[in-house]
Design an enzyme around this catalytic site. Structure first.
Site, short mmCIF file in Angstrom:
data_model
loop_
_atom_site.label_atom_id
_atom_site.label_comp_id
_atom_site.label_asym_id
_atom_site.label_seq_id
_atom_site.Cartn_x
_atom_site.Cartn_y
_atom_site.Cartn_z
N SER A 15 23.27 55.61 -33.76
CA SER A 15 23.18 54.75 -32.57
C SER A 15 24.54 54.14 -32.21
CB SER A 15 22.18 53.63 -32.80
OG SER A 15 20.96 54.14 -33.25
N THR A 42 19.87 57.71 -37.79
CA THR A 42 18.60 57.24 -38.34
C THR A 42 17.58 57.00 -37.24
OG1 THR A 42 19.79 56.20 -40.15
CG2 THR A 42 17.54 55.45 -39.77
N CYS A 43 17.97 56.31 -36.21
CA CYS A 43 17.01 55.92 -35.17
C CYS A 43 16.30 57.14 -34.59
CB CYS A 43 17.72 55.14 -34.07
SG CYS A 43 16.66 54.76 -32.69
N CYS A 48 13.34 54.87 -35.76
CA CYS A 48 12.55 54.32 -34.64
C CYS A 48 11.73 55.37 -33.89
CB CYS A 48 13.46 53.65 -33.61
SG CYS A 48 15.01 53.02 -34.24
N LYS A 51 9.07 57.39 -35.92
CA LYS A 51 8.11 56.37 -36.35
C LYS A 51 7.17 55.99 -35.21
CE LYS A 51 8.95 52.29 -35.67
NZ LYS A 51 9.73 51.20 -36.18
N GLY A 178 7.24 45.07 -48.43
CA GLY A 178 6.55 44.15 -47.51
C GLY A 178 7.34 43.95 -46.23
N TYR A 180 9.24 45.50 -42.56
CA TYR A 180 8.57 46.11 -41.41
C TYR A 180 8.34 47.61 -41.59
CZ TYR A 180 12.84 48.01 -39.19
OH TYR A 180 13.97 48.73 -38.90
N GLU A 184 4.67 49.09 -41.20
CA GLU A 184 4.41 50.09 -40.14
C GLU A 184 3.82 51.37 -40.72
OE1 GLU A 184 7.80 48.73 -36.88
OE2 GLU A 184 8.29 50.30 -38.31
N ARG A 201 5.79 42.45 -53.72
CA ARG A 201 6.01 41.45 -54.77
C ARG A 201 6.04 40.03 -54.22
NH1 ARG A 201 12.50 42.06 -55.99
NH2 ARG A 201 13.02 41.61 -53.85
N ALA A 344 10.34 43.94 -32.56
CA ALA A 344 8.91 44.25 -32.69
C ALA A 344 8.65 44.84 -34.06
CB ALA A 344 8.51 45.26 -31.62
N HIS A 439 -2.60 37.91 -13.44
CA HIS A 439 -3.98 37.93 -13.88
C HIS A 439 -4.67 39.22 -13.49
CE1 HIS A 439 -7.79 36.15 -15.01
NE2 HIS A 439 -8.31 36.61 -13.87
N GLU A 444 -0.63 36.41 -19.69
CA GLU A 444 -0.75 35.17 -18.91
C GLU A 444 -0.96 33.96 -19.82
OE1 GLU A 444 -4.36 34.68 -16.35
OE2 GLU A 444 -4.99 36.56 -17.23
C1 FAD Z 1 11.84 54.15 -40.75
C2 FAD Z 1 12.75 53.35 -39.87
C3 FAD Z 1 12.27 52.79 -38.72
C4 FAD Z 1 13.10 52.06 -37.88
N1 FAD Z 1 12.57 51.52 -36.75
C5 FAD Z 1 13.35 50.78 -35.94
C6 FAD Z 1 12.83 50.23 -34.74
O1 FAD Z 1 11.64 50.40 -34.43
N2 FAD Z 1 13.67 49.54 -33.94
C7 FAD Z 1 14.99 49.35 -34.25
O2 FAD Z 1 15.71 48.72 -33.49
N3 FAD Z 1 15.51 49.85 -35.40
C8 FAD Z 1 14.73 50.57 -36.24
N4 FAD Z 1 15.26 51.11 -37.37
C9 FAD Z 1 16.68 50.83 -37.71
C10 FAD Z 1 17.64 51.74 -36.93
O3 FAD Z 1 17.28 53.08 -37.12
C11 FAD Z 1 19.06 51.49 -37.40
O4 FAD Z 1 19.34 50.11 -37.30
C12 FAD Z 1 20.08 52.25 -36.55
O5 FAD Z 1 19.84 53.63 -36.59
C13 FAD Z 1 21.50 51.94 -37.03
O6 FAD Z 1 22.44 52.71 -36.33
P1 FAD Z 1 23.86 53.05 -37.00
O7 FAD Z 1 24.64 53.73 -35.95
O8 FAD Z 1 24.42 51.87 -37.64
O9 FAD Z 1 23.53 54.06 -38.18
P2 FAD Z 1 22.70 55.40 -38.25
O10 FAD Z 1 21.82 55.57 -37.07
O11 FAD Z 1 22.08 55.41 -39.60
O12 FAD Z 1 23.81 56.54 -38.17
C14 FAD Z 1 24.74 56.75 -39.18
C15 FAD Z 1 25.07 58.22 -39.21
O13 FAD Z 1 26.22 58.42 -40.01
C16 FAD Z 1 26.10 59.65 -40.66
N5 FAD Z 1 27.05 59.63 -41.79
C17 FAD Z 1 27.02 58.84 -42.90
N6 FAD Z 1 28.12 59.04 -43.64
C18 FAD Z 1 28.87 60.00 -43.00
C19 FAD Z 1 30.12 60.61 -43.27
N7 FAD Z 1 30.85 60.27 -44.34
N8 FAD Z 1 30.56 61.56 -42.42
C20 FAD Z 1 29.85 61.90 -41.31
N9 FAD Z 1 28.66 61.33 -41.01
C21 FAD Z 1 28.18 60.37 -41.83
C22 FAD Z 1 24.64 59.70 -41.06
O14 FAD Z 1 24.20 61.02 -41.29
C23 FAD Z 1 23.98 59.07 -39.84
O15 FAD Z 1 23.55 60.05 -38.91
C24 FAD Z 1 14.47 51.87 -38.22
C25 FAD Z 1 14.97 52.44 -39.39
C26 FAD Z 1 14.13 53.18 -40.21
C27 FAD Z 1 14.69 53.77 -41.46
#
Ligand code: FAD
Length: 463
Positions: A15, A42-43, A48, A51, A178, A180, A184, A201, A344, A439, A444
């Site tokens: 992201s 990750t997102c 996100c 999920k 415990g 989110y 979820e 825990r 959320a 409404h 509301e």
């Molecule tokens: C199950 C789950 C559900 C979530 N649900 C939500 C939600 O509903 N709403 C929300 O706001 N957030 C949610 N999140 C959190 C959200 O996904 C993260 O906060 C967000 O993705 C962070 O973005 P980032 O860019 O910091 O890292 P990331 O999105 O984790 O991106 C980091 C990237 O760096 C890459 N990388 C790592 N090291 C190297 C390297 N040395 N060389 C090249 N590439 C590398 C990884 O492969 C990865 O793709 C959720 C997370 C999880 C695990």
């Protein structure tokens, strides 16, 4: 003057990294971006997005039940896990291409490779066995699920990353945690018909959220059939000959299940990045240290998103990336603002929350007004569903400002987004009272709670 291959090299295509790379490239900067796994991070790939798709899938059994109250006859239903996985994967591939393509269309170079720092201006691109140089470097490597390696038998357990592509849906699961993500997934698996136990825990699930939300969600999950064991810990996990797992707890009978999932927090990806070689000091074992503008201890190296262990949410990573671009390339130094972040929990029912909990407001203000309503949302009446909804506003009694808003119930996340504007704008309860209701809606209630339900004086409940 030294000339570099890139004005900016971003390590991590999630992201934060993708946003910083795309916007910097669109400003005419020469940008490189390396992602070792899949663009979107990750997102998009294991957070996100998949999920939320799973959440939608898991809500259908209740929709089928409720349809009867509205006159529908729903025939035989069945669920096919491989279909959900395949459809989800198709959507993730589409999004991944959009993320990668967005950077490239803006003029950036993308590398499908792990990358690390050789020194403060040199990046090694593993897949191409070469180095490139960059004037500035942005670390946006995110985090990963904590495998809880000290737990005997942890190797038999799955993490959230694995839950998105299990070969088959288990008949039973025990989830440790415990937070989110644990909550979820407990709702997702339960909704899909999996016998689900949540083991935590702490005293109550979802620490740091408003206690009303925590208690009411806990009760509702139990009413739906999810077993929740608080103040309970895993001691070890055994694997039986028949493939079943046995979770031994610090008290009570062991639980036998097809899968055990550990959702016990996330660890920032700070290792093996060459940060020390680049002169960027490592912070605490769990976090990179960045200043208020996201700059590390090395002048030209910055970090945004989960790797900085500030607030682990997608919109926060994106906001930090935009502040980085403003600071570095638009000559507009901008500190990320981490106050009053609306968020959320996609539990069932959903949580939407922003600002201070009742407990925190009680510590911060002498006089706090709590406006609270618990009611059955209209959509639950005809189906005979007993599930209740909670709306709650926390108000600083002296300044009259709304300092917290908490909702449990359908579409709570959507409402929290808009309440975030009320709180960010520092609006008073009088403005809320003067706002016309829409409404008939559940929302509301938020503008029609005219009298405080009770007050807190010096943190103690009165009235
Ligand atoms: C199950 C789950 C559900 C979530 N649900 C939500 C939600 O509903 N709403 C929300 O706001 N957030 C949610 N999140 C959190 C959200 O996904 C993260 O906060 C967000 O993705 C962070 O973005 P980032 O860019 O910091 O890292 P990331 O999105 O984790 O991106 C980091 C990237 O760096 C890459 N990388 C790592 N090291 C190297 C390297 N040395 N060389 C090249 N590439 C590398 C990884 O492969 C990865 O793709 C959720 C997370 C999880 C695990």
């Amino acid at each position: 003057m030294t000339s570099y291959d890139y004005d900016l090299f971003v390590i991590g295509g999630g992201s934060g990294g993708v946003r910083a790379a795309r916007v910097s490239a669109s400003l005419g900067k020469k940008v490189g971006l390396a992602e070792e796994y899949r663009f979107g991070g990750t997102c998009v790939i294991r957070g996100c997005v998949p999920k939320k798709l799973f959440v939608y899938a898991s809500q259908y059994p209740e929709h089928f039940e409720d349809a009867v109250g509205y006159g529908w006859t729903v025939g035989e239903t069945s669920f096919n896990w491989p279909t959900l996985i395949a459809n989800k994967d198709r959507e993730l591939a589409r999004l991944e291409a959009i993320y990668k393509g967005g950077v490239e269309r803006a003029g950036g170079d993308t590398f499908h490779s792990r990358a690390w720092l050789v020194d403060a201006h040199t990046v090694h691109i593993e897949a191409e066995k070469r180095t490139v140089t960059a004037e500035r470097i942005l670390i946006a490597t995110g985090g990963r699920p904590n495998p809880h390696a000290s737990l005997p038998g942890h190797e038999h357990c799955i993490l959230s990353d694995d839950a998105f592509h299990l070969p088959e849906l288990p008949a039973s699961i025990v989830i440790a945690g415990g937070g989110y993500i644990a909550v979820e997934f407990a709702n997702i698996f339960h909704g899909l018909g999996v016998q689900t136990t949540l083991v935590y825990r702490g005293k109550e699930i979802l620490g740091r959220f408003d206690m009303d939300l925590r208690r009411m969600l806990h009760e509702t999950m139990v009413e739906k059939g999810i077993r929740i064991l608080c103040e309970t810990r895993f001691e070890r996990i055994d694997k039986r000959d028949d493939g079943k797992l046995v979770a031994h707890l610090n008290e009570g009978d062991p639980i036998v299940a097809d899968q055990v999932m550990l959702a016990l927090g996330r660890t920032p990806n700070t290792e093996n990045l060459g940060l020390e070689a680049a002169g960027a000091k490592l912070g605490t074992p769990r976090a990179r240290v960045v200043d208020a503008y996201s700059r590390t201890s090395a002048d030209n190296i910055w970090a945004v998103g989960d790797v900085t262990n500030r607030v682990q949410l997608t919109p926060v990573a994106i906001h930090e990336a935009m502040c980085f671009v403003d600071t570095v390339f638009r000559d507009k130094p901008t500190r990320p603002d981490h106050e009053a972040i609306a968020t959320a929990v996609f539990s069932q029912p959903e949580i939407g929350t922003v600002g201070l909990s009742e407990e925190d407001a009680g510590k911060q203000f002498d006089d706090v007004e709590i406006y609270r309503a618990v009611f059955r949302p209209m959509r639950n009446i005809l189906p005979g569903r007993q599930e209740k909804m909670l709306t709650k506003l926390v108000v600083d009694g002296k300044a009259r400002k709304v300092v917290g808003a908490h909702i449990l119930g359908p579409d709570a996340g959507e409402m929290a987004q808009l309440l975030g504007i009320v709180i960010k704008g520092g609006l008073t309860k009088d403005v809320v009272d003067a706002t016309m209701a829409v409404h008939p809606t559940a929302a509301e209630e938020l503008v029609t709670m005219y009298q405080p339900s009770y007050r807190l004086k010096g943190g103690e409940r009165v009235g």
